[in-house]
Scaffold this motif. Sequence first.
Motif, PDB file in Angstrom:
ATOM      1  N   ASP A 128       0.833  -1.217   0.000  1.00  0.00           N
ATOM      2  CA  ASP A 128       0.000   0.000   0.000  1.00  0.00           C
ATOM      3  C   ASP A 128       0.856   1.251   0.000  1.00  0.00           C
ATOM      4  N   ARG A 167      -0.711   4.011  -2.780  1.00  0.00           N
ATOM      5  CA  ARG A 167      -1.983   3.923  -3.490  1.00  0.00           C
ATOM      6  C   ARG A 167      -2.768   5.151  -3.006  1.00  0.00           C
ATOM      7  N   THR A 170      -5.644   4.854  -0.391  1.00  0.00           N
ATOM      8  CA  THR A 170      -5.187   4.389   0.924  1.00  0.00           C
ATOM      9  C   THR A 170      -4.572   5.540   1.724  1.00  0.00           C
ATOM     10  N   GLY A 196      -2.260  -0.476   6.873  1.00  0.00           N
ATOM     11  CA  GLY A 196      -1.774  -0.769   5.523  1.00  0.00           C
ATOM     12  C   GLY A 196      -0.417  -1.457   5.545  1.00  0.00           C
TER      13      GLY A 196
END
Length: 387
Positions: A128, A167, A170, A196
């Motif tokens: 992430d 990301r 996220t 994450g």
Amino acid sequence: MSKPDCIVLVVAAGQGERFGGSRPKQYLELAGEPVLRRAIRPFLAHPAIAGIRVVIAPGQEELYREATAGLPLLPPVEGGATRQASVLAGLESLTGQAPARVLVHDAARPLVTGALIDRVLAGLDDADAVLPALPVVDSLRSVEGGVVTGEVARDRLVRAQTPQGFRFETVLAAHRRHAGAGGITDDVELVRRSGGKVAWVRGEEENLKVTHPDDLVLAARLLGGGQRRYATGLGFDIHAVAADRPLWLGGVQVPAPFGLAGHSDADVVLHALTDALLGTVGAGDIGVHFPPSDERWRGAASDQFVRHALALVAEQGGRLEHADLSIMAERPKIGPHRQSILASLGQILGLEPRRIGLKAGTMEGLGAVGRQEGIAAQAVVTVSFPS
Ligand code: CTP
Ligand code: MG
């Protein structure tokens, strides 16, 4: 790599307090180009990057325009009081675009490379968030005051750098969740706290963060192969004797039955030194920066004038190499105080004693100083700059 789907946020809304000086460090020149511009260029040249947005401090639009003139960037947005707030402002500004990925980079890291950007993006394929970082090679010790109190295991520690990769959804969610939490210095930590997966890839030793003036000198050296330009500055000052004042010379209060007249502490040595330093960057003289009409400088300790001049020198990548000083006084005898004045000058200038010359002499009874109406000082400084 597929289509460019990654936006870069370059955070440049800090004030650079640890660096000091009159202009935030990201807008200073580094080998002929502003730090911010150098921090942006490697991203512009990277094929995966679809756009770059800089987060700037309110009131610094003009500095931003100058530093980024001609670069194809998204319009800047305004940052906040902390780095975290600045990143959040940047992320919120991208919600319309909603890119798949975002990189967050410090404007204060001007030596980022395409290879590092590649590694961070590659790491994002199965995480992430990605942190570029370097293992700690020096041994670590805990300390309290001047005392070493223990050992810290270094094998599980790394030094965090930017650009950090995410990301988009996220990192935006993590930032929103922790908005206003304060004290969290980077974005991967927010993602980690939100559950994450954060991977790390190898950072680069040269990807330093300009924090203190020495870092800018080091960055210039890394870029310029050590070529330096030298400038010499000259300063002179004289103050009249005043019966009822302490005598300050070179930041030391020297015992004497009189002092010197002046708006500040009237330290002629530090005033001559300030003028000499200002001379190396074409910055006028001490009166321009600290007018005697300004009440703020009444009785002021003159080392702050020297420090201000040093910061102006550092802003241009300058490094003080040497200072040579001469004090002209019939009384008191300077000899007994020479060592303490040298130590004080060394401390103010950040120079070792072998780089400071200090002489004192009388005027053999000639002229105003000879008649004991005043004390004068001369200073010559040598400063090197990136060529
Ligand atoms: N930054 C930011 N907004 C803030 C604080 C920092 O955008 N409110 C940015 C800085 O401009 C810098 C990066 O975050 O590019 C890393 O921060 P740091 O090195 O700490 O810079 P400053 O905060 O400017 O420096 P200092 O902490 O010495 O004041
Ligand atoms: Mg900071």
